[in-house]
Design a protein around this motif. Structure first.
Motif, mmCIF file in Angstrom:
data_model
loop_
_atom_site.group_PDB
_atom_site.id
_atom_site.type_symbol
_atom_site.label_atom_id
_atom_site.label_comp_id
_atom_site.label_asym_id
_atom_site.label_seq_id
_atom_site.Cartn_x
_atom_site.Cartn_y
_atom_site.Cartn_z
ATOM 1 N N GLU A 236 0.833 -1.202 0.000
ATOM 2 C CA GLU A 236 0.000 0.000 0.000
ATOM 3 C C GLU A 236 0.866 1.250 0.000
ATOM 4 O O GLU A 236 0.557 2.236 -0.683
ATOM 5 N N ALA A 237 1.963 1.238 0.760
ATOM 6 C CA ALA A 237 2.860 2.392 0.785
ATOM 7 C C ALA A 237 3.504 2.608 -0.579
ATOM 8 O O ALA A 237 3.662 3.746 -1.039
ATOM 9 N N ILE A 238 3.863 1.511 -1.245
ATOM 10 C CA ILE A 238 4.464 1.613 -2.577
ATOM 11 C C ILE A 238 3.462 2.205 -3.563
ATOM 12 O O ILE A 238 3.789 3.088 -4.364
ATOM 13 N N LYS A 239 2.214 1.738 -3.523
ATOM 14 C CA LYS A 239 1.199 2.269 -4.432
ATOM 15 C C LYS A 239 1.013 3.772 -4.220
ATOM 16 O O LYS A 239 0.940 4.545 -5.184
ATOM 17 N N ASN A 240 0.948 4.196 -2.970
ATOM 18 C CA ASN A 240 0.770 5.616 -2.681
ATOM 19 C C ASN A 240 1.976 6.425 -3.159
ATOM 20 O O ASN A 240 1.824 7.552 -3.653
ATOM 21 N N ALA A 241 3.182 5.857 -3.001
ATOM 22 C CA ALA A 241 4.387 6.556 -3.436
ATOM 23 C C ALA A 241 4.415 6.718 -4.952
ATOM 24 O O ALA A 241 4.782 7.777 -5.475
ATOM 25 N N VAL A 242 4.016 5.658 -5.673
ATOM 26 C CA VAL A 242 3.974 5.746 -7.137
ATOM 27 C C VAL A 242 2.923 6.770 -7.573
ATOM 28 O O VAL A 242 3.170 7.600 -8.457
ATOM 29 N N GLN A 243 1.762 6.753 -6.954
ATOM 30 C CA GLN A 243 0.713 7.714 -7.291
ATOM 31 C C GLN A 243 1.175 9.150 -7.045
ATOM 32 O O GLN A 243 0.746 10.076 -7.735
ATOM 33 N N SER A 244 2.078 9.325 -6.060
ATOM 34 C CA SER A 244 2.586 10.659 -5.736
ATOM 35 C C SER A 244 3.739 11.078 -6.629
ATOM 36 O O SER A 244 4.308 12.156 -6.444
ATOM 37 N N GLY A 245 4.108 10.214 -7.587
ATOM 38 C CA GLY A 245 5.151 10.566 -8.530
ATOM 39 C C GLY A 245 6.560 10.341 -8.034
ATOM 40 O O GLY A 245 7.519 10.897 -8.598
ATOM 41 N N LEU A 246 6.739 9.503 -7.011
ATOM 42 C CA LEU A 246 8.060 9.297 -6.432
ATOM 43 C C LEU A 246 8.864 8.213 -7.148
ATOM 44 O O LEU A 246 10.034 8.002 -6.831
ATOM 45 N N GLY A 247 8.252 7.501 -8.073
ATOM 46 C CA GLY A 247 8.954 6.449 -8.792
ATOM 47 C C GLY A 247 7.981 5.498 -9.444
ATOM 48 O O GLY A 247 6.774 5.765 -9.515
ATOM 49 N N VAL A 248 8.495 4.367 -9.917
ATOM 50 C CA VAL A 248 7.680 3.320 -10.538
ATOM 51 C C VAL A 248 7.912 2.033 -9.766
ATOM 52 O O VAL A 248 8.817 1.948 -8.926
ATOM 53 N N ALA A 249 7.112 1.001 -10.043
ATOM 54 C CA ALA A 249 7.251 -0.243 -9.291
ATOM 55 C C ALA A 249 6.705 -1.414 -10.090
ATOM 56 O O ALA A 249 5.840 -1.245 -10.959
ATOM 57 N N PHE A 250 7.206 -2.593 -9.778
ATOM 58 C CA PHE A 250 6.611 -3.837 -10.238
ATOM 59 C C PHE A 250 5.781 -4.392 -9.089
ATOM 60 O O PHE A 250 6.302 -4.644 -7.994
ATOM 61 N N LEU A 251 4.482 -4.593 -9.337
ATOM 62 C CA LEU A 251 3.592 -5.117 -8.305
ATOM 63 C C LEU A 251 2.679 -6.181 -8.907
ATOM 64 O O LEU A 251 2.352 -6.131 -10.102
ATOM 65 N N PRO A 252 2.236 -7.146 -8.099
ATOM 66 C CA PRO A 252 1.264 -8.121 -8.603
ATOM 67 C C PRO A 252 -0.024 -7.433 -9.054
ATOM 68 O O PRO A 252 -0.523 -6.525 -8.373
ATOM 69 N N VAL A 253 -0.551 -7.845 -10.201
ATOM 70 C CA VAL A 253 -1.794 -7.264 -10.717
ATOM 71 C C VAL A 253 -2.897 -7.327 -9.669
ATOM 72 O O VAL A 253 -3.710 -6.405 -9.535
ATOM 73 N N LEU A 254 -2.919 -8.411 -8.926
ATOM 74 C CA LEU A 254 -3.925 -8.612 -7.891
ATOM 75 C C LEU A 254 -4.013 -7.426 -6.939
ATOM 76 O O LEU A 254 -5.080 -7.106 -6.421
ATOM 77 N N THR A 255 -2.886 -6.744 -6.719
ATOM 78 C CA THR A 255 -2.844 -5.671 -5.726
ATOM 79 C C THR A 255 -3.176 -4.297 -6.304
ATOM 80 O O THR A 255 -3.360 -3.348 -5.540
#
Length: 326
Positions: A236-255
């Motif tokens: 959840e923290a990673i998703k919020n960080a990506v949404q805030s423009g802090l970077g990109v990420a590889f995450l399971p589609v499920l999440t």
């Protein structure tokens, strides 16, 4: 042996002391007095003619005979609980119990949706969801604490022989970007493009991080070339960080299904890179399966299973399902 040298209450006390580490804490957890616990242990040791605990001040440690008895104690009490559940099941699914588990990702993002469908059909069934690591979840299935589980990690070797493990669903690993990121507008990225991006990842000690790194490595990425700008301890923290423009990420589609659907995250498509992990359904092959668990397997599990899963067959009465259907 007609007259057993122990009672079920004595076994419950033995297990409580082993779990709590002291007679007093065991007594508190069982809502009885400490003298009553001590007397039961003394009687048990006298009946068995062994010493079960080393008393060291206020703590109590199992002796070798104590550890042997405890290993049987867990199985005996588990069988007693199964017997009670089997008798309760004779009535109907009204008032029954369903105990399921999931590893961190499946338990957080998939299982609640499945249980919502089940509760809609069987509102009187008491449902318990246990979310832990794959290791702890697997052990709970082995010990009979939960009926079945869906996991994303690897089952510990020492438990794998005791479990029935079936392929259940495929969860793709997805590159997600901030919607305003320049590369979010490109129809396709190349692997070389990834090495110029700043990534947000889970903590290196996380089991999910190790799984993600292995999947990416197997998919042909040189993960040591990926620039990790930030490490966080939750998806959840990673998703919020990506949404805030802090970077990109590889995450399971499920999440990230909901975020991709509403556009708060953008999907990055990488040429020649399709990385999937297999979610697995685990159960104990010889333990009693409650009517509630059977209904869950029959009515809900097929709705979310991949086409190549043994669970993928049409349910008797179709239910509305979510977007994770494969």
């Amino acid at each position: 042996m007609d007259n057993l040298p122990f009672s079920l209450d004595q076994l419950r006390i033995l297990r409580a002391i082993a779990r709590e580490g002291s007679f007093k804490r065991a007594a508190d957890s069982l809502y009885v007095s400490q003298p009553a616990v001590s007397l039961q242990v003394q009687n048990l040791e006298k009946q068995l003619n062994v010493c079960l605990f080393d008393r060291c001040g206020r703590s109590a440690q199992l002796t070798e005979p104590g550890r042997v008895l405890l290993s049987y104690c867990d199985r005996i009490l588990s069988q007693c609980h199964e017997a009670c559940r089997a008798l309760e099941d004779l009535n109907s699914l009204r008032g029954g119990h369903l105990r399921v588990g999931g590893s961190q990702t499946t338990g957080t993002y998939l299982m609640p949706r499945m249980l919502g469908l089940f509760r809609h059909k069987h509102p009187d069934v008491v449902v318990q969801l246990h979310v832990h690591s794959t290791r702890r979840t697997s052990r709970s299935v082995v010990n009979g604490q939960i009926d079945l589980a869906i996991i994303g990690g690897e089952i510990p070797v020492e438990l794998s022989q005791q479990l029935l493990c079936q392929p259940y669903a495929n969860d793709e690993l997805q590159l997600v970007l901030p919607p305003e990121h320049p590369m979010a507008r490109q129809p396709e990225l190349q692997k070389e493009d990834l090495y110029r991006l700043g990534f947000i990842a889970l903590d290196p000690q996380s089991t999910t991080r190790r799984v993600v790194d292995q999947l990416l490595n197997d998919g042909g990425l040189e993960i040591q070339r990926l620039r990790i700008d930030m490490e966080l301890n939750s998806i959840e923290a990673i998703k919020n960080a990506v949404q805030s423009g802090l970077g990109v990420a590889f995450l399971p589609v499920l999440t990230v299904e909901r975020e991709l659907a509403v556009g708060s995250l953008a999907r990055g498509r990488v040429a020649d890179l399709l990385v999937c992990r297999q979610l697995k359904l685990i159960a104990h092959p010889s333990r009693y399966c409650s009517r509630a668990a059977e209904a869950f397997k029959r009515e809900v599990l097929p709705l979310f299973a991949s086409a190549d899963s043994p669970m993928a067959h049409p349910p008797a009465q179709p239910l509305k399902t979510g977007p994770f259907r494969r």
